[in-house]
Design a protein around this motif. Structure first.
Motif, short mmCIF file in Angstrom:
data_model
loop_
_atom_site.label_atom_id
_atom_site.label_comp_id
_atom_site.label_asym_id
_atom_site.label_seq_id
_atom_site.Cartn_x
_atom_site.Cartn_y
_atom_site.Cartn_z
N TYR A 236 0.83 -1.20 0.00
CA TYR A 236 0.00 0.00 0.00
C TYR A 236 0.87 1.25 0.00
O TYR A 236 2.10 1.19 0.05
CB TYR A 236 -0.92 -0.01 1.22
N SER A 237 0.22 2.42 -0.08
CA SER A 237 0.94 3.69 -0.02
C SER A 237 0.77 4.33 1.34
O SER A 237 -0.09 3.92 2.14
CB SER A 237 0.41 4.65 -1.10
N CYS B 208 -0.53 7.14 1.86
CA CYS B 208 -1.88 7.72 1.88
C CYS B 208 -2.90 6.67 2.31
O CYS B 208 -3.83 6.98 3.07
CB CYS B 208 -2.24 8.27 0.50
N ASP B 209 -2.73 5.45 1.83
CA ASP B 209 -3.64 4.37 2.24
C ASP B 209 -3.56 4.15 3.75
O ASP B 209 -4.58 3.94 4.42
CB ASP B 209 -3.28 3.06 1.52
N SER C 4 -2.64 6.34 6.08
CA SER C 4 -3.26 7.45 6.79
C SER C 4 -4.78 7.39 6.72
O SER C 4 -5.48 7.75 7.68
CB SER C 4 -2.76 8.79 6.24
N ASP C 5 -5.33 6.93 5.58
CA ASP C 5 -6.78 6.78 5.47
C ASP C 5 -7.31 5.84 6.54
O ASP C 5 -8.36 6.09 7.15
CB ASP C 5 -7.16 6.26 4.08
N TYR D 222 0.81 11.10 10.08
CA TYR D 222 1.67 11.73 9.08
C TYR D 222 2.70 12.65 9.70
O TYR D 222 2.36 13.54 10.47
CB TYR D 222 0.81 12.52 8.09
N ASP E 275 7.47 6.20 2.65
CA ASP E 275 7.08 6.14 1.25
C ASP E 275 7.75 7.34 0.56
O ASP E 275 7.38 8.48 0.81
CB ASP E 275 5.55 6.24 1.16
N GLU F 6 5.13 9.69 -1.14
CA GLU F 6 4.05 10.31 -0.39
C GLU F 6 4.46 10.86 0.98
O GLU F 6 3.82 11.78 1.49
CB GLU F 6 2.91 9.30 -0.18
N VAL G 60 4.65 7.90 7.58
CA VAL G 60 3.51 7.72 8.47
C VAL G 60 3.91 6.78 9.61
O VAL G 60 4.62 5.80 9.39
CB VAL G 60 2.29 7.15 7.73
N ASP H 256 -12.15 2.18 -2.68
CA ASP H 256 -11.68 3.28 -3.53
C ASP H 256 -11.48 2.81 -4.98
O ASP H 256 -11.71 3.58 -5.92
CB ASP H 256 -10.38 3.85 -2.98
#
Length: 240
Positions: free
Chosen positions: A18-19, A21-22, A24-25, A43, A191, A194, A197, A218
């Motif tokens: 995953y990234s 951003c994933d 943190s979501d 983050y 990452d 990005e 985290v 998503d």
């Protein structure tokens, strides 16, 4: 102990799919900020790959448990003495105590212009088998950092050595990086595209469970939008 390590490594392998951003979501849904507190979702704001100028396309994600180092101002008198197991023994250097397979997270006092990590420190961490380094401050010796190929993320760079402003205070204690708490054993997700985290150790399993569901949802939203559906309708259909 071996089975525990193997289990952790498998979880970290899954995370790398995953990234940031994933991640943190997922943390945005799992973590509960205190009243009036802004949700950070792990983050570390403005922490980026060092040295800069390299193509991030060639850099790899690094995911590993944290070991921490707290620096204090050179002339500061700390409020308390760290426990013996967290102190830097007299005659020792913190870098010689770094732990293989971890990401070293360094808390540097805010506003300092000196570098907490330079070429020698990076070289020693690489030899020690450290997986990466996060500096809540500055680094220097850019060419030497590049040569070590140790993944390093920081706020910026300097030409001044750490001795000008700071000294090591304690290791493997809770620290704060750009306003986010990091405890030893927390999972650091670096990452290069990005950002960085922090996943609290106790939320690793929940993060892994939730992140796959969020990414699947998503993906369905993206497919629907490509097919002509409005974002509002796609969100209502697949996210709610």
């Amino acid at each position: 102990m071996t089975s525990v390590k193997t289990d952790l490594q498998e979880k970290l392998r899954r995370l790398r799919e995953y990234s940031a951003c994933d991640v943190s979501d997922a943390l945005l849904k799992l973590q509960k900020p205190k009243p009036g507190e802004v949700a950070r979702a792990g983050y570390l704001a403005d922490i980026g790959p060092q040295p800069t100028g390299n193509s991030t396309d060639t850099l790899q994600k690094v995911v590993a448990p944290a070991c921490t180092l707290k620096l204090v101002s050179k002339n500061a008198t700390p409020d308390s003495t760290p426990p013996a197991e967290n102190a830097i023994p007299k005659g020792s250097h913190w870098v010689d105590l770094t732990e293989p397979g971890t990401i070293v997270v360094i808390d540097q006092p805010q506003g300092q212009m000196c570098a907490a990590v330079g070429g020698i420190m990076a070289q020693r961490m690489k030899i020690r088998g450290v997986a990466g380094c996060i500096v809540g401050g500055r680094v220097r010796d850019v060419a030497e950092l590049r040569d070590t190929q140790l993944p390093i993320f920081a706020l910026g760079k300097s030409t001044v050595g750490v001795g000008a402003e700071a000294r090591a205070y304690a290791r493997n204690v809770r620290v704060s990086i750009t306003g986010v708490d990091v405890s030893p054993g927390d999972i650091i997700f670096c990452d290069p595209l990005e950002g960085v985290v922090v996943i609290p150790q106790g939320l690793l399993d929940e993060t892994l469970s939730l992140i796959s569901k969020l990414v699947t949802a998503d993906d369905k939203v993206k497919e629907a939008v490509l097919g002509g559906m409005t974002v509002a309708e796609a969100f209502k259909t697949f996210r709610e």
